[in-house]
Design a protein around this motif. Structure first.
Motif, PDB file in Angstrom:
ATOM      1  N   LEU A   1      31.417   1.634  47.751  1.00  0.00           N
ATOM      2  CA  LEU A   1      31.791   2.748  46.877  1.00  0.00           C
ATOM      3  C   LEU A   1      33.301   2.860  46.738  1.00  0.00           C
ATOM      4  N   THR A   2      34.039   2.527  47.761  1.00  0.00           N
ATOM      5  CA  THR A   2      35.504   2.579  47.678  1.00  0.00           C
ATOM      6  C   THR A   2      36.010   1.615  46.608  1.00  0.00           C
TER       7      THR A   2
ATOM      8  N   VAL B   1      44.430   9.863  36.250  1.00  0.00           N
ATOM      9  CA  VAL B   1      43.317   9.831  37.204  1.00  0.00           C
ATOM     10  C   VAL B   1      43.841   9.214  38.492  1.00  0.00           C
ATOM     11  N   VAL B   2      43.736   9.963  39.583  1.00  0.00           N
ATOM     12  CA  VAL B   2      44.269   9.545  40.881  1.00  0.00           C
ATOM     13  C   VAL B   2      43.103   9.481  41.874  1.00  0.00           C
ATOM     14  N   PHE B   3      43.058   8.412  42.635  1.00  0.00           N
ATOM     15  CA  PHE B   3      41.987   8.233  43.622  1.00  0.00           C
ATOM     16  C   PHE B   3      42.583   8.235  45.021  1.00  0.00           C
ATOM     17  N   GLU B   4      42.027   9.108  45.862  1.00  0.00           N
ATOM     18  CA  GLU B   4      42.436   9.174  47.267  1.00  0.00           C
ATOM     19  C   GLU B   4      41.408   8.407  48.095  1.00  0.00           C
ATOM     20  N   ALA B   5      41.747   7.172  48.422  1.00  0.00           N
ATOM     21  CA  ALA B   5      40.818   6.311  49.153  1.00  0.00           C
ATOM     22  C   ALA B   5      40.727   6.757  50.614  1.00  0.00           C
ATOM     23  N   PRO B   6      39.578   6.582  51.240  1.00  0.00           N
ATOM     24  CA  PRO B   6      39.439   6.967  52.652  1.00  0.00           C
ATOM     25  C   PRO B   6      40.180   6.004  53.560  1.00  0.00           C
ATOM     26  N   ARG B   7      40.528   6.489  54.705  1.00  0.00           N
ATOM     27  CA  ARG B   7      41.173   5.651  55.705  1.00  0.00           C
ATOM     28  C   ARG B   7      40.122   4.828  56.460  1.00  0.00           C
ATOM     29  N   GLY B   8      40.557   3.677  56.911  1.00  0.00           N
ATOM     30  CA  GLY B   8      39.648   2.833  57.685  1.00  0.00           C
ATOM     31  C   GLY B   8      38.796   1.963  56.782  1.00  0.00           C
ATOM     32  N   ASP B   9      37.586   1.670  57.254  1.00  0.00           N
ATOM     33  CA  ASP B   9      36.689   0.766  56.521  1.00  0.00           C
ATOM     34  C   ASP B   9      36.192   1.415  55.237  1.00  0.00           C
ATOM     35  N   HIS B  10      35.693   0.581  54.343  1.00  0.00           N
ATOM     36  CA  HIS B  10      35.158   1.054  53.074  1.00  0.00           C
ATOM     37  C   HIS B  10      33.802   1.728  53.279  1.00  0.00           C
ATOM     38  N   VAL B  11      33.468   2.650  52.377  1.00  0.00           N
ATOM     39  CA  VAL B  11      32.208   3.388  52.451  1.00  0.00           C
ATOM     40  C   VAL B  11      31.129   2.571  51.736  1.00  0.00           C
TER      41      VAL B  11
ATOM     42  N   THR C   1      46.342  16.071  35.793  1.00  0.00           N
ATOM     43  CA  THR C   1      45.867  15.065  36.754  1.00  0.00           C
ATOM     44  C   THR C   1      44.424  15.370  37.144  1.00  0.00           C
ATOM     45  N   VAL C   2      43.613  14.340  37.149  1.00  0.00           N
ATOM     46  CA  VAL C   2      42.244  14.415  37.677  1.00  0.00           C
ATOM     47  C   VAL C   2      42.234  13.657  38.999  1.00  0.00           C
ATOM     48  N   ARG C   3      41.797  14.316  40.066  1.00  0.00           N
ATOM     49  CA  ARG C   3      41.882  13.755  41.411  1.00  0.00           C
ATOM     50  C   ARG C   3      40.478  13.418  41.939  1.00  0.00           C
ATOM     51  N   LEU C   4      40.311  12.192  42.399  1.00  0.00           N
ATOM     52  CA  LEU C   4      39.074  11.741  43.040  1.00  0.00           C
ATOM     53  C   LEU C   4      39.334  11.573  44.527  1.00  0.00           C
ATOM     54  N   SER C   5      38.383  12.032  45.337  1.00  0.00           N
ATOM     55  CA  SER C   5      38.484  11.847  46.783  1.00  0.00           C
ATOM     56  C   SER C   5      37.129  11.392  47.309  1.00  0.00           C
ATOM     57  N   LEU C   6      37.163  10.538  48.315  1.00  0.00           N
ATOM     58  CA  LEU C   6      35.951   9.987  48.925  1.00  0.00           C
ATOM     59  C   LEU C   6      36.019  10.241  50.423  1.00  0.00           C
ATOM     60  N   GLY C   7      34.975  10.825  50.953  1.00  0.00           N
ATOM     61  CA  GLY C   7      34.958  11.125  52.383  1.00  0.00           C
ATOM     62  C   GLY C   7      33.536  11.231  52.909  1.00  0.00           C
ATOM     63  N   ARG C   8      33.416  11.814  54.081  1.00  0.00           N
ATOM     64  CA  ARG C   8      32.122  11.932  54.749  1.00  0.00           C
ATOM     65  C   ARG C   8      31.990  13.322  55.343  1.00  0.00           C
TER      66      ARG C   8
ATOM     67  N   PRO D   1      22.088   2.181  55.447  1.00  0.00           N
ATOM     68  CA  PRO D   1      21.611   2.139  56.837  1.00  0.00           C
ATOM     69  C   PRO D   1      22.527   1.295  57.707  1.00  0.00           C
ATOM     70  N   GLY D   2      22.860   1.856  58.873  1.00  0.00           N
ATOM     71  CA  GLY D   2      23.715   1.140  59.802  1.00  0.00           C
ATOM     72  C   GLY D   2      25.178   1.166  59.445  1.00  0.00           C
ATOM     73  N   ALA D   3      25.544   1.963  58.419  1.00  0.00           N
ATOM     74  CA  ALA D   3      26.948   1.984  58.014  1.00  0.00           C
ATOM     75  C   ALA D   3      27.807   2.716  59.028  1.00  0.00           C
ATOM     76  N   GLY D   4      27.206   3.702  59.705  1.00  0.00           N
ATOM     77  CA  GLY D   4      27.975   4.460  60.693  1.00  0.00           C
ATOM     78  C   GLY D   4      29.015   5.340  60.036  1.00  0.00           C
ATOM     79  N   ARG D   5      29.947   5.750  60.814  1.00  0.00           N
ATOM     80  CA  ARG D   5      31.008   6.603  60.306  1.00  0.00           C
ATOM     81  C   ARG D   5      32.120   5.725  59.746  1.00  0.00           C
ATOM     82  N   ARG D   6      32.324   5.842  58.424  1.00  0.00           N
ATOM     83  CA  ARG D   6      33.275   4.991  57.733  1.00  0.00           C
ATOM     84  C   ARG D   6      34.569   5.715  57.379  1.00  0.00           C
ATOM     85  N   ALA D   7      34.548   7.012  57.309  1.00  0.00           N
ATOM     86  CA  ALA D   7      35.738   7.733  56.857  1.00  0.00           C
ATOM     87  C   ALA D   7      35.857   9.041  57.594  1.00  0.00           C
TER      88      ALA D   7
END
Length: 547
Positions: A384-385, A406-416, A445-452, A541-547
């Motif tokens: 998804l990242t 359009v601005v995207f705030e990507a999560p830290r660490g591994d991709h989702v 500005t339109v802001r996108l954020s991805l998290g958990r 499944p099995g993705a665990g905590r990614r962000a």
């Protein structure tokens, strides 16, 4: 058509990676009805098999036991005869026929048995039937009335009887000849009367000299076999009854319910009903109940879909009539216009209506193909990242002056990672970004954020789209997802939106096991800083905590 209301009463979509309910994919070992039918059929076959096996073993064991008994009796009689004074001749001993016949009396031979004594030449010396009251052969037929002419036996019958008698004598002679060689013989053969007999032939010895052969016969083999057949009849009758019971149960619990379901389906096909309703079958706990419940659910879903299609057709007709009415009115007014300014204004209105029609037809076409696209594409693992990064990159590459960034705030660490279809999911985020840009001020500005968010374990992945527009009226936070709903601020280009974008977003998100909602973002003074659309999706499944 692909409609969000078409499946309102259908089963909710399964989360990605989930397993279909067991009632949809039942193994045969878990089938109650199939197990009952199988058990009854196996039981009937087992009864026959066990009965036949036991009787065959009994028959074989009975014959062997009779042979052993006759052998023991023949050896005993042989020893008795060899020690009695029934031999004559010097230096070569031989049987005394008179004495041998005198010794073979009824006390030596049990009832139902026949003893015969043969000399070294295989000639009959003594026969227990000849020196006892036993009469060989079968009972005489009943007497005919006086004066009835005697019917001579048919030539074929005489020939058959002669052949049978010759065959019996040949078999007996062969058995005696083999026993004269010093080896006891035992077997089953036919007697002169045609009955099967168990026969044992034992050499009679005087010291080491073979004097002759003693043959013992038991003629109750056929009676024993007849008793076996009679004993098999109860097993056969029980097996037949079990098979009949199984057939009756199959008819009552399988054939008749299937016929009722077929008749109910025919009623739906012939448009005499909109849904199947068989409560007595739906309450069953076997496969017929599963089938009835599935058919009921299917017909209710189809009925809801038909209602939704009719409502959708009515909405489409209404939405298309508005620009068509406007176009017709402008065309009727155009010949009456005198000035170029008025003609230019009418031409501008015509162009706006044409663009509105084009946008309506495009969105209606997309909505109608949505179900087919969702069913055609197989879900797979999606980064998804990376997907959001590519979508934002396309918007920024084609940015025009005055349009919102359009601005995207990507999560830290591994991709989702999620499980889904990248095409429809890309349409979801493009529709939400287009909607946010249409409400954003020029240069905004339109802001996108991805998290958990682990507060909702089933749908932990969160995608938020924020804008700096006027927000959404609180009473319309849910209705914005309805078809053809549009509420644009003053100054927005007329016809630029069809009102289907957010409806398509909800349908795709729910098909992926997620949810979408709209809220207003508060500012520091308690007002509205803009709108926020939040999409919650299940993680892979099995993705665990990614962000």
């Amino acid at each position: 058509m692909a409609l969000d209301t078409a499946t309102a009463k259908a089963d909710p979509p399964l989360p990605p990676g989930a397993v279909e309910p067991r009632r949809r994919l039942k193994r045969f070992s878990g089938s109650r009805l199939g197990g009952l039918i199988l058990a009854l059929n196996l039981l009937s076959l087992l009864i026959l098999f066990v009965g036949a096996l036991l009787l065959n073993e009994w028959q074989r064991g009975l014959i062997e036991s009779r042979q052993e008994t006759l052998t023991a009796q023949a050896e005993l009689l042989s020893n008795v005869l060899s020690k009695l004074s029934i031999t004559t001749g010097e230096p070569t001993p031989a049987f005394d026929p008179v004495e041998a016949s005198r010794q073979l009396v009824d006390d030596f031979i049990p009832a139902g048995q026949r003893a015969r004594l043969f000399d070294l030449d295989g000639l009959l010396v003594a026969d227990s039937y000849a020196v006892s009251e036993a009469i060989p052969g079968q009972a005489l037929p009943p007497a005919r009335p006086a004066g009835t002419p005697v019917q001579p036996p048919a030539p074929k019958v005489e020939t058959r009887d002669a052949a049978r008698l010759e065959e019996a004598r040949s078999a007996l002679a062969a058995e005696v000849e083999q026993a004269l060689d010093g080896e006891p013989q035992a077997g089953v053969r036919r007697s002169e009367s045609g009955d099967r007999v168990v026969s044992v032939s034992i050499p009679v010895r005087h010291v080491r000299q073979v004097l002759g052969v003693l043959t013992l016969e038991a003629g109750d083999v056929d009676e024993t076999l007849s008793a076996q057949r009679r004993a098999l009849m109860p097993f056969a009758l029980v097996a037949l009854a079990v098979n009949l019971l199984g057939s009756l149960l199959m008819h009552l619990f399988v054939a008749r319910p299937v016929m009722r379901l077929s008749a109910a389906a025919d009623e739906v096909r012939l448009q005499r009903a909109r849904a199947i309703s068989l409560p007595d079958l739906e309450s069953r706990k076997d496969e017929i109940g599963d089938l009835a419940r599935s058919l009921v659910t299917m017909t209710e879903t189809l009925s809801d879909r038909m209602d939704a299609i009719e409502a959708f057709a009515a909405d489409v007709s209404h939405e298309i009539k508005n620009p068509l009415t406007s176009i017709r009115s402008a065309l009727e007014t155009l010949p009456l216009v005198k000035t170029a300014a008025q003609r230019e204004k009418l031409t501008s209105l015509l162009q706006q209506d044409v663009r509105r029609l084009d946008r309506l037809i495009t969105d209606i076409s997309n909505a109608s193909r949505l179900d087919a696209e969702l069913n055609r594409d197989r879900p797979r693992a999606i980064d998804l990242t990376q997907l959001l990064t590519e979508i934002v990159g396309i918007y920024e590459a084609g940015l025009k002056p005055g349009e919102a960034h359009v601005v995207f705030e990507a999560p830290r660490g591994d991709h989702v990672q999620i499980i889904g279809r990248d095409g429809p999911l890309g349409q979801v985020f493009r529709n939400l970004i287009d909607n946010a840009r249409s409400f954003s001020p020029p240069g905004g500005t339109v802001r996108l954020s991805l998290g958990r968010d682990d507060l909702e374990p089933d749908r932990p992945v969160r995608v938020r789209i924020d804008d700096d527009g006027p927000g959404i009226p609180s009473e319309n936070l849910e209705t914005v997802f309805e078809r053809f709903y549009t509420a644009r601020p003053r100054g927005t280009a007329f016809g630029a939106n069809s009102g289907l974008g957010l409806s398509i977003v909800r349908q795709i998100v729910e098909a992926h096991g997620g949810r979408v909602r709209a809220v207003n973002r508060p500012d520091a003074y308690g007002g509205v800083a803009g709108a926020r659309f939040e999409v919650a999706l299940p993680a892979a499944p099995g993705a665990g905590r990614r962000a």
